[in-house]
Design a protein around this motif. Structure first.
Motif, PDB file in Angstrom:
ATOM      1  N   GLY A  61       0.814  -1.212   0.000  1.00 29.67           N
ATOM      2  CA  GLY A  61       0.000   0.000   0.000  1.00 29.67           C
ATOM      3  C   GLY A  61       0.841   1.253   0.000  1.00 29.67           C
ATOM      4  N   ILE A  62       0.535   2.185  -0.916  1.00 28.60           N
ATOM      5  CA  ILE A  62       1.317   3.416  -1.005  1.00 28.60           C
ATOM      6  C   ILE A  62       0.588   4.627  -0.435  1.00 28.60           C
ATOM      7  N   ASP A  63      -0.713   4.504  -0.181  1.00 27.26           N
ATOM      8  CA  ASP A  63      -1.441   5.650   0.367  1.00 27.26           C
ATOM      9  C   ASP A  63      -2.687   5.177   1.087  1.00 27.26           C
ATOM     10  N   GLY A  64      -3.224   6.049   1.937  1.00 30.83           N
ATOM     11  CA  GLY A  64      -4.423   5.701   2.679  1.00 30.83           C
ATOM     12  C   GLY A  64      -4.914   6.891   3.476  1.00 30.83           C
ATOM     13  N   VAL A  65      -5.895   6.648   4.300  1.00 36.50           N
ATOM     14  CA  VAL A  65      -6.421   7.695   5.174  1.00 36.50           C
ATOM     15  C   VAL A  65      -6.382   7.188   6.612  1.00 36.50           C
ATOM     16  N   GLY A  66      -6.317   8.130   7.529  1.00 41.24           N
ATOM     17  CA  GLY A  66      -6.259   7.767   8.939  1.00 41.24           C
ATOM     18  C   GLY A  66      -6.302   9.005   9.802  1.00 41.24           C
ATOM     19  N   THR A  67      -5.832   8.869  11.025  1.00 41.06           N
ATOM     20  CA  THR A  67      -5.840  10.001  11.956  1.00 41.06           C
ATOM     21  C   THR A  67      -4.476  10.163  12.588  1.00 41.06           C
ATOM     22  N   LEU A  68      -4.122  11.424  12.812  1.00 38.98           N
ATOM     23  CA  LEU A  68      -2.903  11.733  13.540  1.00 38.98           C
ATOM     24  C   LEU A  68      -3.134  11.496  15.033  1.00 38.98           C
ATOM     25  N   THR A  69      -2.094  11.606  15.807  1.00 39.26           N
ATOM     26  CA  THR A  69      -2.224  11.387  17.250  1.00 39.26           C
ATOM     27  C   THR A  69      -3.131  12.418  17.908  1.00 39.26           C
ATOM     28  N   ASP A  70      -3.321  13.579  17.248  1.00 38.44           N
ATOM     29  CA  ASP A  70      -4.231  14.597  17.807  1.00 38.44           C
ATOM     30  C   ASP A  70      -5.658  14.449  17.298  1.00 38.44           C
ATOM     31  N   GLY A  71      -5.928  13.373  16.530  1.00 35.79           N
ATOM     32  CA  GLY A  71      -7.277  13.087  16.082  1.00 35.79           C
ATOM     33  C   GLY A  71      -7.667  13.664  14.739  1.00 35.79           C
ATOM     34  N   ARG A  72      -6.810  14.460  14.102  1.00 36.21           N
ATOM     35  CA  ARG A  72      -7.161  15.052  12.811  1.00 36.21           C
ATOM     36  C   ARG A  72      -7.140  13.991  11.713  1.00 36.21           C
ATOM     37  N   ALA A  73      -8.165  14.042  10.817  1.00 37.01           N
ATOM     38  CA  ALA A  73      -8.259  13.103   9.706  1.00 37.01           C
ATOM     39  C   ALA A  73      -7.347  13.555   8.574  1.00 37.01           C
ATOM     40  N   VAL A  74      -6.563  12.619   8.039  1.00 38.20           N
ATOM     41  CA  VAL A  74      -5.592  12.954   6.998  1.00 38.20           C
ATOM     42  C   VAL A  74      -5.569  11.888   5.914  1.00 38.20           C
ATOM     43  N   TRP A  75      -5.077  12.299   4.757  1.00 42.89           N
ATOM     44  CA  TRP A  75      -4.642  11.366   3.711  1.00 42.89           C
ATOM     45  C   TRP A  75      -3.128  11.400   3.704  1.00 42.89           C
ATOM     46  N   PHE A  76      -2.499  10.250   3.457  1.00 43.22           N
ATOM     47  CA  PHE A  76      -1.041  10.176   3.463  1.00 43.22           C
ATOM     48  C   PHE A  76      -0.574   9.328   2.288  1.00 43.22           C
ATOM     49  N   ALA A  77       0.687   9.483   1.937  1.00 41.70           N
ATOM     50  CA  ALA A  77       1.246   8.713   0.824  1.00 41.70           C
ATOM     51  C   ALA A  77       2.714   8.417   1.058  1.00 41.70           C
ATOM     52  N   PHE A  78       3.147   7.307   0.479  1.00 44.41           N
ATOM     53  CA  PHE A  78       4.548   6.910   0.411  1.00 44.41           C
ATOM     54  C   PHE A  78       5.233   6.787   1.771  1.00 44.41           C
ATOM     55  N   PRO A  79       4.711   5.898   2.632  1.00 46.04           N
ATOM     56  CA  PRO A  79       5.464   5.599   3.857  1.00 46.04           C
ATOM     57  C   PRO A  79       6.841   5.044   3.488  1.00 46.04           C
ATOM     58  N   PRO A  80       7.861   5.326   4.275  1.00 42.87           N
ATOM     59  CA  PRO A  80       9.201   4.832   3.948  1.00 42.87           C
ATOM     60  C   PRO A  80       9.268   3.308   4.036  1.00 42.87           C
ATOM     61  N   SER A  81       9.986   2.703   3.100  1.00 49.08           N
ATOM     62  CA  SER A  81      10.185   1.247   3.089  1.00 49.08           C
ATOM     63  C   SER A  81      10.814   0.793   4.402  1.00 49.08           C
ATOM     64  N   PRO A  82      10.341  -0.349   4.928  1.00 46.12           N
ATOM     65  CA  PRO A  82       9.411  -1.335   4.388  1.00 46.12           C
ATOM     66  C   PRO A  82       7.962  -1.143   4.842  1.00 46.12           C
ATOM     67  N   LEU A  83       7.650   0.046   5.334  1.00 50.45           N
ATOM     68  CA  LEU A  83       6.290   0.315   5.788  1.00 50.45           C
ATOM     69  C   LEU A  83       5.365   0.531   4.595  1.00 50.45           C
ATOM     70  N   GLY A  84       4.053   0.411   4.855  1.00 54.15           N
ATOM     71  CA  GLY A  84       3.057   0.641   3.823  1.00 54.15           C
ATOM     72  C   GLY A  84       1.776   1.146   4.433  1.00 54.15           C
TER      73      GLY A  84
END
Length: 315
Positions: A61-84
């Motif tokens: 997986g290269i992108d997705g949606v989730g929440t930061l530690t402060d609860g804000r909803a975000v879209w993110f992309a390209f976690p550093p290898s080997p994360l996804g």
């Protein structure tokens, strides 16, 4: 943490345990809620995509949606290898995170992100589409092509032409003309010639292959030198190679370019996604998707999701 993991080349991702990541400098830890399958995600998971770095095991997986530690909803992309993206948690560089607009459903955002990024980047950053121009979407019946049609309309295209094999889907699109690619090659060439003579400013091509050669040939023969024609190659669903005569590009003002990871800097891909999300609600952009629990990744992975995006929901 639980994640969709590939441990060896050619393996279907499996649901298993992966080390919980910690955020470093200029990074954020994200609790992931949804991530979608796309052609690039499948290609990277198989080890065949040009952007894959060859590190195993890794989370897909290269992108997705989730929440930061402060609860804000975000879209993110390209976690550093080997994360996804397809994991309960991931870590992402600050530059690759954008806030989601309020009232945009997370699963819908996850489904829309990759094809929406592709369409927006192709039409805006590569083709420089202007209101009043005429656009041809080659391969408009899949989820990415249907979203490209909607975005072209939102951006003010005067005329939209859609190609595809599924006549029922073609007829359901908000377009001005259609070309059914299953027709006789001779009839197809004539249709493309007629449309090109009436003017086509921008082509966004998800297919390549025979239809691309027909379109490029028709463009080269139509009013050569009269106006610039921008051909953006975005996907290769019907073939990776093309025997393209050099004379086609010399004889007409065709600007042939690609759009994808590498042809645009990462910052522009992120910006394209942010702009597309900003247009999603006012433009009423829609996409069909099927929500699936991440634990069912192995069963869902090989299903054809070209018409209806598969979105993994992550708890």
């Amino acid at each position: 943490m639980k994640a969709a993991i590939v441990a060896t080349p050619g393996e279907t991702p499996f649901y298993g345990d992966f080390a919980l990541p910690s955020a470093g400098e200029n990074q954020q830890q994200i609790k992931v809620s949804a991530a979608a399958i796309s052609h690039v995600v499948k290609s990277r998971a198989s080890g065949n995509h040009y952007s894959f770095d060859g590190v195993y095991p890794f989370v897909v997986g290269i992108d997705g949606v989730g929440t930061l530690t402060d609860g804000r909803a975000v879209w993110f992309a390209f976690p550093p290898s080997p994360l996804g993206a397809m994991a309960q948690f991931t870590v992402v560089d600050n530059a690759n995170i954008i806030l989601l607009p309020e009232n945009l459903d997370p699963a819908r955002a996850a489904a829309m992100a990759n094809p929406g990024m592709s369409a927006w980047a192709s039409l805006v950053f590569r083709a420089g589409l202007q209101p009043g121009e005429r656009v041809l979407i080659n391969g408009a019946t899949g989820s990415a092509g249907k979203l490209a049609v909607q975005i072209a309309r939102y951006l003010g295209a005067k005329k939209i032409i859609a190609t595809g094999r599924n006549i029922a889907v073609l007829q359901s699109l908000d377009v001005d003309a259609t070309v059914q690619l299953s027709e006789d090659p001779g009839a197809l060439k004539q249709q493309f010639a007629t449309l090109a003579a009436e003017r086509i400013d921008v082509v966004v091509d998800y297919l390549w292959g025979d239809s691309a050669l027909m379109i490029l040939t028709a463009l080269a023969k139509s009013r050569a030198g009269d106006y610039p024609m921008r051909y953006v190659q975005t996907g290769s669903l019907t073939g990776d190679t093309l025997a393209l005569p050099s004379s086609l590009l010399r004889s007409a003002p065709i600007q042939l370019m690609g759009s994808g990871i590498g042809s645009l800097p990462l910052s522009q891909l992120i910006a394209a996604t942010q702009q597309m999300f900003a247009a999603a609600l006012p433009g009423q952009l829609t996409i069909d998707y099927t929500p699936v629990p991440l634990r069912d990744v192995k069963e869902a992975w090989d299903k054809d999701d070209s018409k209806k995006r598969t979105v993994f929901l992550i708890e």
